[in-house]
Enzyme design. Sequence first.
Site, PDB file in Angstrom:
ATOM      1  N   GLN A  88       4.390  -0.629   9.424  1.00  0.00           N
ATOM      2  CA  GLN A  88       4.066  -0.085   8.099  1.00  0.00           C
ATOM      3  C   GLN A  88       2.576   0.234   7.994  1.00  0.00           C
ATOM      4  O   GLN A  88       2.186   1.270   7.441  1.00  0.00           O
ATOM      5  CB  GLN A  88       4.463  -1.095   7.023  1.00  0.00           C
ATOM      6  CG  GLN A  88       3.937  -0.775   5.641  1.00  0.00           C
ATOM      7  CD  GLN A  88       4.451  -1.741   4.592  1.00  0.00           C
ATOM      8  OE1 GLN A  88       5.587  -1.630   4.150  1.00  0.00           O
ATOM      9  NE2 GLN A  88       3.627  -2.694   4.187  1.00  0.00           N
ATOM     10  N   GLU A 103       0.904 -17.027   0.225  1.00  0.00           N
ATOM     11  CA  GLU A 103      -0.468 -17.000   0.739  1.00  0.00           C
ATOM     12  C   GLU A 103      -0.790 -15.726   1.527  1.00  0.00           C
ATOM     13  O   GLU A 103      -1.948 -15.337   1.619  1.00  0.00           O
ATOM     14  CB  GLU A 103      -0.745 -18.228   1.608  1.00  0.00           C
ATOM     15  CG  GLU A 103      -1.171 -19.455   0.820  1.00  0.00           C
ATOM     16  CD  GLU A 103      -2.458 -19.246   0.016  1.00  0.00           C
ATOM     17  OE1 GLU A 103      -3.416 -18.644   0.537  1.00  0.00           O
ATOM     18  OE2 GLU A 103      -2.499 -19.667  -1.150  1.00  0.00           O
ATOM     19  N   GLN A 144      -1.000  -7.204   8.469  1.00  0.00           N
ATOM     20  CA  GLN A 144      -0.541  -6.923   9.838  1.00  0.00           C
ATOM     21  C   GLN A 144       0.897  -7.407  10.032  1.00  0.00           C
ATOM     22  O   GLN A 144       1.588  -6.988  10.950  1.00  0.00           O
ATOM     23  CB  GLN A 144      -1.462  -7.626  10.844  1.00  0.00           C
ATOM     24  CG  GLN A 144      -1.165  -7.245  12.291  1.00  0.00           C
ATOM     25  CD  GLN A 144      -1.670  -8.264  13.279  1.00  0.00           C
ATOM     26  OE1 GLN A 144      -2.812  -8.711  13.173  1.00  0.00           O
ATOM     27  NE2 GLN A 144      -0.838  -8.649  14.238  1.00  0.00           N
ATOM     28  N   LYS A 145       1.343  -8.286   9.129  1.00  0.00           N
ATOM     29  CA  LYS A 145       2.728  -8.780   9.184  1.00  0.00           C
ATOM     30  C   LYS A 145       3.711  -7.605   9.312  1.00  0.00           C
ATOM     31  O   LYS A 145       4.672  -7.659  10.064  1.00  0.00           O
ATOM     32  CB  LYS A 145       3.002  -9.597   7.918  1.00  0.00           C
ATOM     33  CG  LYS A 145       4.448  -9.896   7.627  1.00  0.00           C
ATOM     34  CD  LYS A 145       4.973 -10.951   8.543  1.00  0.00           C
ATOM     35  CE  LYS A 145       6.345 -11.485   8.173  1.00  0.00           C
ATOM     36  NZ  LYS A 145       7.256 -10.594   7.534  1.00  0.00           N
ATOM     37  N   GLN A 177      13.028   1.918  -0.592  1.00  0.00           N
ATOM     38  CA  GLN A 177      12.777   1.458   0.772  1.00  0.00           C
ATOM     39  C   GLN A 177      13.846   0.471   1.248  1.00  0.00           C
ATOM     40  O   GLN A 177      13.752  -0.063   2.347  1.00  0.00           O
ATOM     41  CB  GLN A 177      11.379   0.857   0.910  1.00  0.00           C
ATOM     42  CG  GLN A 177      11.165  -0.466   0.203  1.00  0.00           C
ATOM     43  CD  GLN A 177       9.703  -0.879   0.230  1.00  0.00           C
ATOM     44  OE1 GLN A 177       8.846  -0.253  -0.399  1.00  0.00           O
ATOM     45  NE2 GLN A 177       9.390  -1.918   0.978  1.00  0.00           N
ATOM     46  N   HIS A 210       0.192 -12.609   0.765  1.00  0.00           N
ATOM     47  CA  HIS A 210      -0.259 -11.650  -0.253  1.00  0.00           C
ATOM     48  C   HIS A 210      -1.635 -12.043  -0.790  1.00  0.00           C
ATOM     49  O   HIS A 210      -2.516 -11.205  -0.973  1.00  0.00           O
ATOM     50  CB  HIS A 210       0.705 -11.624  -1.439  1.00  0.00           C
ATOM     51  CG  HIS A 210       2.118 -11.253  -1.111  1.00  0.00           C
ATOM     52  ND1 HIS A 210       3.146 -12.162  -1.121  1.00  0.00           N
ATOM     53  CD2 HIS A 210       2.671 -10.073  -0.765  1.00  0.00           C
ATOM     54  CE1 HIS A 210       4.282 -11.559  -0.811  1.00  0.00           C
ATOM     55  NE2 HIS A 210       4.027 -10.285  -0.578  1.00  0.00           N
TER      56      HIS A 210
HETATM   57  P1  AMP Z   1       5.553  -7.110   0.425  1.00  0.00           P
HETATM   58  O1  AMP Z   1       5.469  -7.771  -0.900  1.00  0.00           O
HETATM   59  O2  AMP Z   1       6.484  -7.772   1.374  1.00  0.00           O
HETATM   60  O3  AMP Z   1       5.754  -5.610   0.322  1.00  0.00           O
HETATM   61  O4  AMP Z   1       4.123  -7.284   1.083  1.00  0.00           O
HETATM   62  C1  AMP Z   1       2.959  -6.805   0.448  1.00  0.00           C
HETATM   63  C2  AMP Z   1       1.823  -6.838   1.433  1.00  0.00           C
HETATM   64  O5  AMP Z   1       1.602  -8.180   1.865  1.00  0.00           O
HETATM   65  C3  AMP Z   1       2.115  -6.002   2.696  1.00  0.00           C
HETATM   66  O6  AMP Z   1       0.940  -5.293   3.058  1.00  0.00           O
HETATM   67  C4  AMP Z   1       2.451  -7.057   3.704  1.00  0.00           C
HETATM   68  O7  AMP Z   1       2.173  -6.676   5.032  1.00  0.00           O
HETATM   69  C5  AMP Z   1       1.548  -8.199   3.275  1.00  0.00           C
HETATM   70  N1  AMP Z   1       2.047  -9.472   3.796  1.00  0.00           N
HETATM   71  C6  AMP Z   1       3.292  -9.969   3.697  1.00  0.00           C
HETATM   72  N2  AMP Z   1       3.403 -11.142   4.367  1.00  0.00           N
HETATM   73  C7  AMP Z   1       2.178 -11.377   4.917  1.00  0.00           C
HETATM   74  C8  AMP Z   1       1.648 -12.417   5.731  1.00  0.00           C
HETATM   75  N3  AMP Z   1       2.378 -13.461   6.125  1.00  0.00           N
HETATM   76  N4  AMP Z   1       0.347 -12.321   6.106  1.00  0.00           N
HETATM   77  C9  AMP Z   1      -0.407 -11.252   5.727  1.00  0.00           C
HETATM   78  N5  AMP Z   1       0.037 -10.253   4.954  1.00  0.00           N
HETATM   79  C10 AMP Z   1       1.307 -10.306   4.546  1.00  0.00           C
END
Ligand code: AMP
Length: 282
Positions: A153, A35, A148-149, A61, A37
């Site tokens: 980054q 959710e 913002q998680k 990364q 994403h």
């Molecule tokens: P990732 O797949 O972990 O690289 O995350 C892709 C994007 O989703 C990044 O911009 C993360 O910050 C965002 N994201 C991951 N988890 C959350 C969350 N719980 N709430 C909001 N955005 C998220």
Amino acid sequence: MQTATNITELRSMIKALRQTASTVGFVPTMGALHEGHLSLVRQSRAECPATLVSIFVNPTQFGPDEDLAAYPRTIEEDLRLLDELGVDLVYLPSEAEMYPPGFSTYIQPPAVADGLEGEHRPGHFRGVATVVLKLFQVTGADVAYFGQKDYQQSLVIRHMVRDLNLPVDIRVCPIVRDTDGLALSSRNVYLSDEQRTIALSLYHTLSAARELVLEGCRDGQVVMEQMRKSLMDAGVTRIEYAVVADAESLEIQDNLVAPPAVLLIAAYVGSTRLIDNLLLED
Ligand code: AMP
């Protein structure tokens, strides 16, 4: 929903989308979608006439001892969810396309990348900044959505965009949490039931620290000590950092005199590394 697996295909699909769409919104992800994403995708859908999502587990990364090989991959389910949300185009590049033989050009990330994650995950933001810049280049997206998680980054990306005059607007969306407060993360699948309970202490610790500040505590050291104690009491095995920092520079705040500040934690529960944060607004 269309999918593209190479740049030529992607560019021609984006060109076709642009015939009718004045702006293209872009959500870069590593898949194993949840959710968090999907909230970024919904935001893009609400603001942009066309939405593009990338799914790429970016090897540059990950550190040598990190979970690249084990990182969850759920591509079929991801595509189903994105289709359901009305995404126009999904880009699924291969590793060979993103990093062809001889690839040797990397972004030196901005100064805000140095501490915290940068200190504990050397090279992480170099990989992030490089892949995000490449994705901006190949998609030509107008608006890009980040969570913002991954607080640091989001600053790294914003500073890179500012410093390199990239023609893309960056939007940072709030953290999506489970009903009990645990920040959603693709890595939560690694947690056992017992570990998940311990993991909740990250959010509880952040909330308690915010309370402490709201009650008038301005001594950053006291807040940070309290955060460490709260995590350890809950059974967190290893704390990498638990800090109060300036929300823009990420400088550690010994005295909380100039808000906004941000509370940030990185900690291991078992062998799973988790991060979470909470903004302290004015
Ligand atoms: P990732 O797949 O972990 O690289 O995350 C892709 C994007 O989703 C990044 O911009 C993360 O910050 C965002 N994201 C991951 N988890 C959350 C969350 N719980 N709430 C909001 N955005 C998220």
